[in-house]
Design an enzyme around this catalytic site. Structure first.
Site, PDB file in Angstrom:
ATOM      1  N   LYS A 105     -16.849  66.398  11.300  1.00 19.19           N
ATOM      2  CA  LYS A 105     -16.958  67.582  10.798  1.00 19.19           C
ATOM      3  C   LYS A 105     -15.788  68.654  11.352  1.00 19.19           C
ATOM      4  CE  LYS A 105     -19.886  71.790  10.659  1.00 19.19           C
ATOM      5  NZ  LYS A 105     -21.220  72.241  10.779  1.00 19.19           N
ATOM      6  N   ARG A 147     -21.707  80.770   5.505  1.00 19.84           N
ATOM      7  CA  ARG A 147     -21.964  81.612   6.836  1.00 19.84           C
ATOM      8  C   ARG A 147     -22.435  83.103   6.214  1.00 19.84           C
ATOM      9  NH1 ARG A 147     -16.997  79.963  10.939  1.00 19.84           N
ATOM     10  NH2 ARG A 147     -17.646  77.736  10.797  1.00 19.84           N
ATOM     11  N   LYS A 175     -14.842  77.730  15.834  1.00 22.36           N
ATOM     12  CA  LYS A 175     -15.557  76.686  16.431  1.00 22.36           C
ATOM     13  C   LYS A 175     -14.739  75.518  16.869  1.00 22.36           C
ATOM     14  CE  LYS A 175     -19.753  78.013  13.922  1.00 22.36           C
ATOM     15  NZ  LYS A 175     -20.919  77.211  13.099  1.00 22.36           N
ATOM     16  N   GLU A 222     -15.055  59.797  16.305  1.00 18.83           N
ATOM     17  CA  GLU A 222     -16.520  60.428  16.131  1.00 18.83           C
ATOM     18  C   GLU A 222     -17.434  59.500  15.533  1.00 18.83           C
ATOM     19  OE1 GLU A 222     -17.752  62.809  17.487  1.00 18.83           O
ATOM     20  OE2 GLU A 222     -16.310  64.280  18.033  1.00 18.83           O
ATOM     21  N   LYS A 281     -17.063  66.072   6.403  1.00 21.64           N
ATOM     22  CA  LYS A 281     -17.180  67.287   5.813  1.00 21.64           C
ATOM     23  C   LYS A 281     -15.707  68.390   6.398  1.00 21.64           C
ATOM     24  CE  LYS A 281     -20.155  71.301   6.539  1.00 21.64           C
ATOM     25  NZ  LYS A 281     -21.304  71.696   7.328  1.00 21.64           N
ATOM     26  N   SER A 326     -19.113  75.079   0.845  1.00 18.98           N
ATOM     27  CA  SER A 326     -19.291  76.306   0.062  1.00 18.98           C
ATOM     28  C   SER A 326     -18.014  76.824  -0.276  1.00 18.98           C
ATOM     29  CB  SER A 326     -20.043  77.611   1.039  1.00 18.98           C
ATOM     30  OG  SER A 326     -19.236  77.528   2.295  1.00 18.98           O
ATOM     31  N   TYR A 366     -22.856  71.924  -3.861  1.00 21.44           N
ATOM     32  CA  TYR A 366     -23.753  72.915  -4.443  1.00 21.44           C
ATOM     33  C   TYR A 366     -23.735  72.970  -6.076  1.00 21.44           C
ATOM     34  CZ  TYR A 366     -23.298  74.606   0.230  1.00 21.44           C
ATOM     35  OH  TYR A 366     -23.547  74.613   1.738  1.00 21.44           O
TER      36      TYR A 366
HETATM   37  C1  PBG Z   1     -23.416  74.661  10.586  1.00 20.03           C
HETATM   38  C2  PBG Z   1     -23.118  74.364   9.288  1.00 20.03           C
HETATM   39  C3  PBG Z   1     -22.026  74.802   8.499  1.00 20.03           C
HETATM   40  C4  PBG Z   1     -22.253  74.286   7.352  1.00 20.03           C
HETATM   41  C5  PBG Z   1     -23.383  73.199   7.358  1.00 20.03           C
HETATM   42  N1  PBG Z   1     -24.072  73.366   8.503  1.00 20.03           N
HETATM   43  C6  PBG Z   1     -21.207  75.838   8.714  1.00 20.03           C
HETATM   44  C7  PBG Z   1     -20.490  75.881  10.121  1.00 20.03           C
HETATM   45  O1  PBG Z   1     -20.406  74.939  10.881  1.00 20.03           O
HETATM   46  O2  PBG Z   1     -20.251  77.106  10.600  1.00 20.03           O
HETATM   47  C8  PBG Z   1     -21.229  74.604   6.190  1.00 20.03           C
HETATM   48  C9  PBG Z   1     -21.757  74.159   4.769  1.00 20.03           C
HETATM   49  C10 PBG Z   1     -20.896  74.787   3.924  1.00 20.03           C
HETATM   50  O3  PBG Z   1     -19.605  75.612   3.754  1.00 20.03           O
HETATM   51  O4  PBG Z   1     -21.295  74.692   2.755  1.00 20.03           O
HETATM   52  N2  PBG Z   1     -24.217  74.136  11.453  1.00 20.03           N
END
Ligand code: PBG
Length: 337
Positions: A204, A214, A230, A246, A261, A287, A326
Site C-alpha cells: 500500500k 478521505r 502517511k 512487504e 494499492k 478513489s 468503485y
Molecule cells: C485507510 C484506507 C485508505 C483507503 C482504504 N483504506 C486511505 C488511506 O490510507 O488514507 C483508500 C481507498 C481509496 O482511496 O479508495 N486505512
C-alpha cells in the site's frame, strides 16, 4: 501475379484482429462481475443516502440502504463488498477507541448484512483512520509523532476479532504496521475464527490518489484531510523491491490474499507480485483513480464506459485476480445490458 504493392510478410498479426469472432478467440484476459469487489461507505441512522462530492455516483449508505444495495449487487453477480464507515465526529478520539466498540457502526452493518444476505462476502477493513481525530491509521506517539507500531497492532488484532465475530468473511488490515498480519492470524485462531481469511493490504503506497476516499470517510477532522502524510508507514511510490518485501512478509505471516494499492499507477508492482507469489492477488483501484475517470467523462473528455473497462482490464492483465473498485456495480450493469 497481381501488380498491387504488397509487403513480403509471413507474419501479419492484424489477421487475428479482423473480426469480432477472431478477436474473441484470441482474447487473453477476462473481466467478469465475479472478479470485482464493491467498496461501500456507510453511515448511521435511517436518513437518505449522502452523496460524496469528489466521488460522483458513490453514496454513503445507512444500514437499510446498504442491504438494498447489496441485494442489487448480488443480482448483478458482484458477490463481495468492502465496508468503510463514516462515523460521527463526536465518536472520534486520538486513540480511536470507538474501533473496539462491539456495537460500532461497521459491526452492526456486518451483522445485518450477513444475517440478511449470507451469500455476500463481506470484507472488513482493519485500521484506525475512521476512528481517530488525526486520521492516522494507528496510535500516534505524542513524543516522536510517529505511529506506535506494536501498540497499534494490539488494537488491530482486537478489531479483527470483533469483525470476525460479527460475521465478516475476510478482514483486511489496511494500516501498514509491521507484523500485523501474523498478530491478527494468531488472534483470530485463538478465538476460534480459523476460517476467517486475511486480505493484507501488503503493498500500500503513500498515495495522493486516496484524497477522495478521505472525504468519503471523513478520516480527519482537519481541512488538510485529503493530504495527511502517511509516508512513515505506507510505501514510497518510488519503490518496487520494498513492495515485494512487504508481500513476502505478509505471505509468511499467514495472509490469504495479498493486495497492491493503488492499482493503475502501480501495474508494474502488480506484475512483480503476481510473479513472486501463488496466493490470490487483489488490486485496489482507489478513489482518485475513479474520480479522475469520472470527472473527465463528466466534462465530455473521456468515454466513461470504455475507460472504465480499459482501466479494469489493465489491472487484470497485470495480474490481479480480484479488483476492489468503485466501478464494480456500474461495470456489472454495463455487461448485463
Ligand atoms: C485507510 C484506507 C485508505 C483507503 C482504504 N483504506 C486511505 C488511506 O490510507 O488514507 C483508500 C481507498 C481509496 O482511496 O479508495 N486505512
Amino acid at each position: 501475379m497481381s501488380d498491387r504493392f504488397r509487403l513480403d510478410l509471413i507474419r501479419r498479426p492484424r489477421r487475428m484482429r479482423g473480426s469480432i469472432a477472431l478477436r474473441a478467440l484470441a482474447n487473453e484476459t477476462e473481466l467478469h462481475a465475479q472478479h470485482l469487489i464493491q467498496p461501500l461507505f456507510i453511515i448511521d441512522g435511517d436518513g437518505p443516502a449522502e452523496s460524496i462530492q469528489s466521488m460522483p455516483g458513490q453514496l454513503r449508505l445507512t444500514i437499510p440502504l446498504l442491504l438494498e444495495e447489496c441485494r442489487e449487487l448480488l443480482s448483478l453477480g458482484v458477490c463481495a463488498v468492502a465496508l468503510f464507515p463514516k462515523i460521527n465526529v463526536d465518536l472520534k478520539s486520538p486513540n480511536g477507541s470507538e474501533a473496539l466498540n462491539s456495537d460500532t457502526l461497521v459491526i452492526r452493518a456486518i451483522r445485518s448484512l450477513k444475517s440478511e444476505l449470507p451469500e455476500m462476502a463481506v470484507i472488513a477493513d482493519v485500521a484506525l483512520d475512521p476512528y481517530t481525530t488525526h486520521g492516522h491509521d494507528g496510535l500516534v506517539d505524542s513524543l516522536t509523532r510517529d505511529l506506535d507500531n506494536d501498540a497499534t497492532v494490539e488494537i488491530l488484532a482486537k478489531m479483527a476479532v470483533l469483525a470476525a465475530e460479527s460475521g465478516a468473511d475476510i478482514v483486511a488490515p489496511s494500516d501498514m504496521m509491521d507484523g500485523r498480519v501474523g498478530a491478527i492470524r494468531r488472534a483470530l485462531d485463538s478465538n476460534d475464527f480459523e476460517k476467517t481469511a486475511i486480505m493484507a493490504y501488503s503493498a500500500k503506497f503513500a498515495s495522493a490518489f486516496y484524497g477522495p476516499f478521505r472525504e468519503a470517510v471523513g478520516s480527519a477532522a482537519k481541512a488538510d484531510a485529503a493530504s495527511i502524510n502517511k509516508l512513515g508507514y505506507q510505501l514510497n511510490p518510488a519503490n518496487r523491491r520494498e513492495a515485494l518485501i512487504e508481500c513476502e512478509l505478509d505471505e509468511s505471516e499467514g495472509a490469504d490474499i495479498l493486495m497492491v494499492k493503488p492499482a493503475g499507477p502501480y501495474l508494474d508492482v502488480l506484475r512483480d507480485v503476481r510473479e513472486s507469489t501463488d496466493l490470490p492477488l487483489a488490486a485496489y483501484q482507489v478513489s482518485g483513480e475513479y474520480a479522475q475517470i469520472v470527472a473527465a467523462a463528466q466534462n465530455g473528455w473521456l468515454d466513461l464506459d470504455r475507460c472504465r473497462y480499459e482501466s479494469l482490464i489493465s489491472i487484470r492483465r497485470a495480474g490481479a485476480d480480484m479488483i476492489l473498485t468503485y466501478f464494480a456495480k456500474a461495470y456489472a450493469q454495463s455487461i448485463v445490458k
